[in-house]
Scaffold this motif. Structure first.
Motif, PDB file in Angstrom:
ATOM      1  N   ALA A 111       0.836  -1.206   0.000  1.00  0.00           N
ATOM      2  CA  ALA A 111       0.000   0.000   0.000  1.00  0.00           C
ATOM      3  C   ALA A 111       0.870   1.256   0.000  1.00  0.00           C
ATOM      4  N   SER A 112       1.932   1.234   0.806  1.00  0.00           N
ATOM      5  CA  SER A 112       2.836   2.379   0.859  1.00  0.00           C
ATOM      6  C   SER A 112       3.621   2.523  -0.437  1.00  0.00           C
ATOM      7  N   PHE A 113       4.033   1.404  -1.011  1.00  0.00           N
ATOM      8  CA  PHE A 113       4.775   1.431  -2.280  1.00  0.00           C
ATOM      9  C   PHE A 113       3.923   2.061  -3.389  1.00  0.00           C
ATOM     10  N   PRO A 118       3.010   5.489  -7.925  1.00  0.00           N
ATOM     11  CA  PRO A 118       1.661   5.212  -8.457  1.00  0.00           C
ATOM     12  C   PRO A 118       1.658   4.699  -9.893  1.00  0.00           C
ATOM     13  N   GLN A 119       2.734   4.920 -10.649  1.00  0.00           N
ATOM     14  CA  GLN A 119       2.762   4.496 -12.039  1.00  0.00           C
ATOM     15  C   GLN A 119       3.510   3.175 -12.239  1.00  0.00           C
ATOM     16  N   ILE A 120       3.955   2.552 -11.149  1.00  0.00           N
ATOM     17  CA  ILE A 120       4.518   1.210 -11.248  1.00  0.00           C
ATOM     18  C   ILE A 120       3.410   0.207 -10.948  1.00  0.00           C
ATOM     19  N   ALA A 283      13.350  -1.142  -7.369  1.00  0.00           N
ATOM     20  CA  ALA A 283      12.722  -0.174  -6.462  1.00  0.00           C
ATOM     21  C   ALA A 283      11.807  -0.891  -5.475  1.00  0.00           C
ATOM     22  N   PHE A 284      11.085  -1.905  -5.952  1.00  0.00           N
ATOM     23  CA  PHE A 284      10.184  -2.657  -5.079  1.00  0.00           C
ATOM     24  C   PHE A 284      10.979  -3.395  -4.002  1.00  0.00           C
ATOM     25  N   ILE A 285      12.078  -4.054  -4.402  1.00  0.00           N
ATOM     26  CA  ILE A 285      12.903  -4.785  -3.437  1.00  0.00           C
ATOM     27  C   ILE A 285      13.437  -3.833  -2.366  1.00  0.00           C
ATOM     28  N   GLY A 286      13.980  -2.690  -2.802  1.00  0.00           N
ATOM     29  CA  GLY A 286      14.508  -1.725  -1.855  1.00  0.00           C
ATOM     30  C   GLY A 286      13.447  -1.210  -0.912  1.00  0.00           C
ATOM     31  N   PHE A 287      12.264  -0.975  -1.440  1.00  0.00           N
ATOM     32  CA  PHE A 287      11.170  -0.441  -0.624  1.00  0.00           C
ATOM     33  C   PHE A 287      10.729  -1.465   0.419  1.00  0.00           C
ATOM     34  N   VAL A 288      10.585  -2.726  -0.001  1.00  0.00           N
ATOM     35  CA  VAL A 288      10.152  -3.771   0.934  1.00  0.00           C
ATOM     36  C   VAL A 288      11.217  -3.994   2.004  1.00  0.00           C
ATOM     37  N   ARG A 289      12.484  -3.979   1.604  1.00  0.00           N
ATOM     38  CA  ARG A 289      13.552  -4.152   2.605  1.00  0.00           C
ATOM     39  C   ARG A 289      13.468  -3.063   3.673  1.00  0.00           C
ATOM     40  N   GLU A 290      13.237  -1.841   3.229  1.00  0.00           N
ATOM     41  CA  GLU A 290      13.175  -0.715   4.165  1.00  0.00           C
ATOM     42  C   GLU A 290      11.995  -0.812   5.105  1.00  0.00           C
TER      43      GLU A 290
END
Length: 294
Positions: A111-113, A118-120, A283-290
């Motif tokens: 949800a945060s990602f 929003p365009q991914i 970007a998704f991997i980095g975001f989830v890791r964070e």
């Protein structure tokens, strides 16, 4: 030698026809013939056997074709990377996940990602552990959310969070009220296990073998809730991640910590080591890791 020579030759090799290759590449047939002849002259070998009606590759042609495919793939990856640098917020990510694991770890992060990117676009599909690895291996999904261990030669794994496995028992069981248990004490118990395609099956079996016994299987299921219901119905006991145990029917089940051996259950994102990973996927991997590791 230039990239167009390899591109024209590779297309002729795939199509086994100058005419069809010309149609695919939207160039004239004489242009393709001239380009390939120039490549043969430069390399000093014959690449195509033109003696038959259907074009065939020579031994040298097969070798050049294999290398040309790798070169063209690398060029395609480079082009994709440069395009993403120009449009860093656009993209498409194919995500595979274990059903319960995904429900436990990802909803808030996703949800945060979506708010940040929003365009991914995210396409999510559910698989059990082994089919999920196969989908990543074949390139059908970009990232998999699974549990360790995985084959480190094929996959890059980003560990996210670990938890322990616990025993769940029914109220009338002799373990009811116990806080902890040595796994060896369960050698005579009947187990409700997950089916073989689930990583949990192998993890529990290997732990039991390490403790010196082969688990007696009373029933196998692919559903967490059904495993809990089967334990509550006194079919047997089971070992599950602590987070799952906490969600099952607390009034009908009791959770017992395993004092030995401690069994780690580590969630991880995986991707194929030798495959290009898009900016959106990175970007998704980095975001989830964070957001999951913190």
């Amino acid at each position: 030698m230039d990239i167009r020579q390899l591109q024209y030759f590779a297309e002729v090799a795939k199509q086994r026809s100058f005419t069809r290759a010309a149609e695919v590449l939207h160039v004239s047939q004489p242009s393709i013939s001239k380009m390939i002849k120039s490549l043969e002259t430069e390399l000093g070998v014959i690449l195509l056997d033109r003696s038959e009606r259907k074009i065939e590759l020579t031994d040298a042609g097969q070798l050049v074709f294999e290398h040309a495919q790798r070169v063209l793939q690398a060029m395609g990856d480079l082009t994709s990377s440069l395009e993403e640098l120009r449009q860093v917020e656009r993209g498409f990510v194919r995500l595979g996940l274990l059903p319960t694991v995904g429900a436990f770890l990802l909803p808030a992060a996703i949800a945060s990602f979506k708010k940040h990117y929003p365009q991914i676009e995210l396409e999510m599909r559910e698989y059990s552990a082994r089919p999920l690895e196969a989908q990543v291996e074949r390139g059908h999904i970009d990232i998999g959310l699974t549990v360790l261990p995985v084959d480190e030669e094929r996959f890059e794994a980003i560990a996210l969070r670990a938890e322990d496995l616990v025993a769940i028992v029914y109220p009338e069981h002799w373990l009811y009220g116990r806080e902890s248990i040595n796994l060896q004490e369960l050698s005579e118990e009947s187990f409700v296990l997950f089916t073989e395609e689930y990583a949990m099956h192998d993890v529990v079996r290997q732990a039991c073998l390490q403790a010196g016994f082969e688990p007696k299987v009373a029933y196998m299921s692919s559903l967490w809730d059904f495993v809990g219901e089967m334990v509550a119905a006194q079919i047997g006991i089971s070992l599950v991640p602590r987070s799952v145990a906490q969600r099952l029917n607390k009034g009908r089940l009791h959770v017992v910590t395993l004092s030995w051996p401690p069994i780690d259950w580590t969630y991880a994102l995986i991707c194929r080591k030798d495959r290009y990973l898009s900016h959106a996927a990175r970007a998704f991997i980095g975001f989830v890791r964070e957001h999951v590791i913190g």
